[in-house]
Design a protein around this motif. Structure first.
Motif, short mmCIF file in Angstrom:
data_model
loop_
_atom_site.label_atom_id
_atom_site.label_comp_id
_atom_site.label_asym_id
_atom_site.label_seq_id
_atom_site.Cartn_x
_atom_site.Cartn_y
_atom_site.Cartn_z
N SER A 288 24.54 -20.57 -72.73
CA SER A 288 24.40 -20.35 -74.16
C SER A 288 25.46 -19.37 -74.58
O SER A 288 26.26 -18.89 -73.77
CB SER A 288 23.00 -19.82 -74.49
OG SER A 288 22.79 -18.59 -73.83
N GLY A 289 25.48 -19.05 -75.89
CA GLY A 289 26.46 -18.11 -76.41
C GLY A 289 26.28 -16.71 -75.85
O GLY A 289 27.22 -15.93 -75.77
N GLY B 265 35.47 -20.05 -69.10
CA GLY B 265 35.42 -18.60 -69.15
C GLY B 265 35.42 -17.98 -67.76
O GLY B 265 36.03 -16.93 -67.54
N ILE B 266 34.73 -18.63 -66.81
CA ILE B 266 34.71 -18.12 -65.44
C ILE B 266 36.08 -18.23 -64.79
O ILE B 266 36.57 -17.28 -64.17
CB ILE B 266 33.64 -18.87 -64.62
CG1 ILE B 266 32.25 -18.62 -65.19
CG2 ILE B 266 33.71 -18.47 -63.15
CD1 ILE B 266 31.15 -19.39 -64.49
N VAL B 267 36.72 -19.38 -64.94
CA VAL B 267 38.04 -19.58 -64.34
C VAL B 267 39.07 -18.67 -65.00
O VAL B 267 39.99 -18.16 -64.34
CB VAL B 267 38.46 -21.07 -64.46
CG1 VAL B 267 39.88 -21.28 -63.96
CG2 VAL B 267 37.49 -21.95 -63.68
N SER B 268 38.91 -18.41 -66.29
CA SER B 268 39.87 -17.58 -67.02
C SER B 268 39.88 -16.13 -66.56
O SER B 268 40.80 -15.38 -66.88
CB SER B 268 39.60 -17.65 -68.53
OG SER B 268 39.82 -18.96 -69.02
N GLU B 269 38.84 -15.72 -65.83
CA GLU B 269 38.83 -14.36 -65.29
C GLU B 269 39.93 -14.14 -64.27
O GLU B 269 40.23 -12.99 -63.92
CB GLU B 269 37.47 -14.07 -64.66
CG GLU B 269 36.33 -14.03 -65.67
CD GLU B 269 35.01 -13.71 -65.03
OE1 GLU B 269 35.01 -13.51 -63.78
OE2 GLU B 269 33.98 -13.67 -65.73
N TYR B 270 40.55 -15.23 -63.80
CA TYR B 270 41.63 -15.12 -62.82
C TYR B 270 42.93 -15.71 -63.36
O TYR B 270 43.82 -16.06 -62.59
CB TYR B 270 41.23 -15.85 -61.53
CG TYR B 270 39.96 -15.30 -60.92
CD1 TYR B 270 39.99 -14.19 -60.08
CD2 TYR B 270 38.72 -15.88 -61.21
CE1 TYR B 270 38.83 -13.68 -59.54
CE2 TYR B 270 37.56 -15.36 -60.68
CZ TYR B 270 37.61 -14.26 -59.84
OH TYR B 270 36.46 -13.76 -59.31
N LEU C 241 31.52 -27.04 -69.73
CA LEU C 241 32.97 -26.89 -69.54
C LEU C 241 33.47 -25.61 -70.20
O LEU C 241 34.34 -24.91 -69.64
CB LEU C 241 33.71 -28.10 -70.12
CG LEU C 241 33.77 -29.35 -69.25
CD1 LEU C 241 34.46 -30.48 -70.01
CD2 LEU C 241 34.50 -29.08 -67.95
N ARG C 242 32.94 -25.29 -71.38
CA ARG C 242 33.37 -24.09 -72.08
C ARG C 242 32.99 -22.83 -71.29
O ARG C 242 33.77 -21.90 -71.19
CB ARG C 242 32.74 -24.04 -73.48
CG ARG C 242 33.28 -22.91 -74.35
CD ARG C 242 32.64 -22.93 -75.73
NE ARG C 242 33.04 -24.11 -76.49
CZ ARG C 242 32.23 -25.14 -76.74
NH1 ARG C 242 30.99 -25.12 -76.30
NH2 ARG C 242 32.66 -26.17 -77.44
N TYR C 243 31.79 -22.84 -70.72
CA TYR C 243 31.37 -21.68 -69.94
C TYR C 243 32.15 -21.60 -68.63
O TYR C 243 32.53 -20.50 -68.19
CB TYR C 243 29.88 -21.76 -69.65
CG TYR C 243 29.29 -20.47 -69.14
CD1 TYR C 243 28.88 -19.48 -70.02
CD2 TYR C 243 29.18 -20.22 -67.78
CE1 TYR C 243 28.36 -18.29 -69.57
CE2 TYR C 243 28.66 -19.03 -67.32
CZ TYR C 243 28.25 -18.07 -68.21
OH TYR C 243 27.74 -16.89 -67.74
#
Length: 317
Positions: A190-191, A219-224, A214-216
């Motif tokens: 969720s948000g 966000g996890i992958v973008s931490e790296y 996919l959006r969440y």
């Protein structure tokens, strides 16, 4: 003078000592078994490398043969200590390691220095600020480096050039895999964050769609990832945009709690009382009606008619 006997001092005997240079560390057994598989003996090494997202120093764990690398995460809470054998460690931090793909650690160097021309990998991973970066050369995960770069020359030269199209496709697969794991674990995204289904009270909540997962996962992958690459990945995934912030604010304003509702009614009553004392010149003045007399009051008035006042019987001398 008589001598005053001093009160005895309280002596607290304790065998608890502060352990020096000790960490509470949770390490997966697979990392140790993998180390023994390649080296037979030895312990993992903890080093500092450049974090692929921020560029700041971060802690990582290498196996003795440097064939695998894990990220070290630190969980810190105030007012917590550890009892270790016969000692107490006042620092209540807990460290745990989690596997990380070494390609994430090489990607910032490759994107920065090899976007226009190829460069040998051993020269690329020379970082004077973080000399332990050269350990990545022995990592088994770098055998898949061609998934984000083009090899130039022979294998002995080991030179690569950054390929953005390959990188986005590789990151897309990573993101989709994370989204699939979230679905398998039955995580409600969720948000406000991710919540396990075991902690969801309502069973009528609709499951999140594929775009939400996919959006969440993005966000996890973008931490790296670096910020610019994260934006490109989001566009490459073709995920529809979320609802505008203004519409969400409007919805939140329409929802009021009972306390807010009572305050609202109180303010309205105060406004009405204050407005009732103000003369409105735009409207014609309405004269107040005289109250109607009851039958009893009328009878009293009729009996009092024609009688004299009691003061008329008293005259001045």
């Amino acid at each position: 003078m008589p001598r005053v006997k001093a009160s005895p001092k309280k002596c607290i005997k304790s065998n608890l000592q502060q352990p020096a240079n000790s960490w509470v560390f949770m390490l997966k057994g697979e990392a140790l078994e993998l180390s023994e598989q390649y080296t037979g003996t030895g312990t993992p090494d903890i080093v500092t490398l450049r974090h692929p997202n921020t560029g700041e120093s971060a802690i990582f764990l290498f196996s003795p043969a440097n064939n695998s690398v894990q990220e070290v995460l630190t969980l810190s809470e105030s007012k917590r200590s550890w009892f270790i054998d016969e000692s107490v460690k006042s620092d209540g931090k807990m460290h745990l390691s989690t596997p990380i793909d070494p390609i994430f650690l090489v990607l910032p160097y490759l994107k920065k220095f090899c976007s226009t021309q190829a460069q040998p990998l051993d020269q690329l991973l020379r970082d004077t600020d973080f000399p332990e970066t050269e350990r990545l050369l022995k990592s088994s995960g770098l055998s898949y480096l061609t998934m984000i770069a083009d090899r130039k020359g022979d294998e002995e030269l080991n030179a690569f050039k950054y390929n953005e199209e390959k990188t986005l496709n590789w990151l897309k697969k990573k993101t989709e895999r994370v989204a699939d794991i979230l679905k398998q674990k039955n995580i409600h995204v969720s948000g406000s964050g991710a919540i396990s289904s075991n902690f969801v009270k309502s069973t009528k909540a609709e499951p999140a769609d594929n775009d939400a997962y996919l959006r969440y996962a993005h966000g996890i992958v973008s931490e790296y990832l670096m910020d610019d690459l994260s934006v490109k990945l989001l566009k490459f995934l073709n995920i529809p945009e979320e609802a505008p912030v203004q519409s969400l604010k409007r919805k939140s304003l329409a929802i009021t709690t009972p306390v807010q509702e009572s305050k609202k009614l109180k303010v309205e009553d105060e406004n009405k009382s204050s407005s009732s004392n103000v003369l409105d010149l735009s409207k014609p003045e309405v004269k107040p009606k005289t109250p109607s007399m009851s039958a009893k009051d009328k009878a009293r008035a009729k009996a009092a008619s024609g009688s004299k006042s009691i003061s008329s019987f008293f005259k001045k001398c």
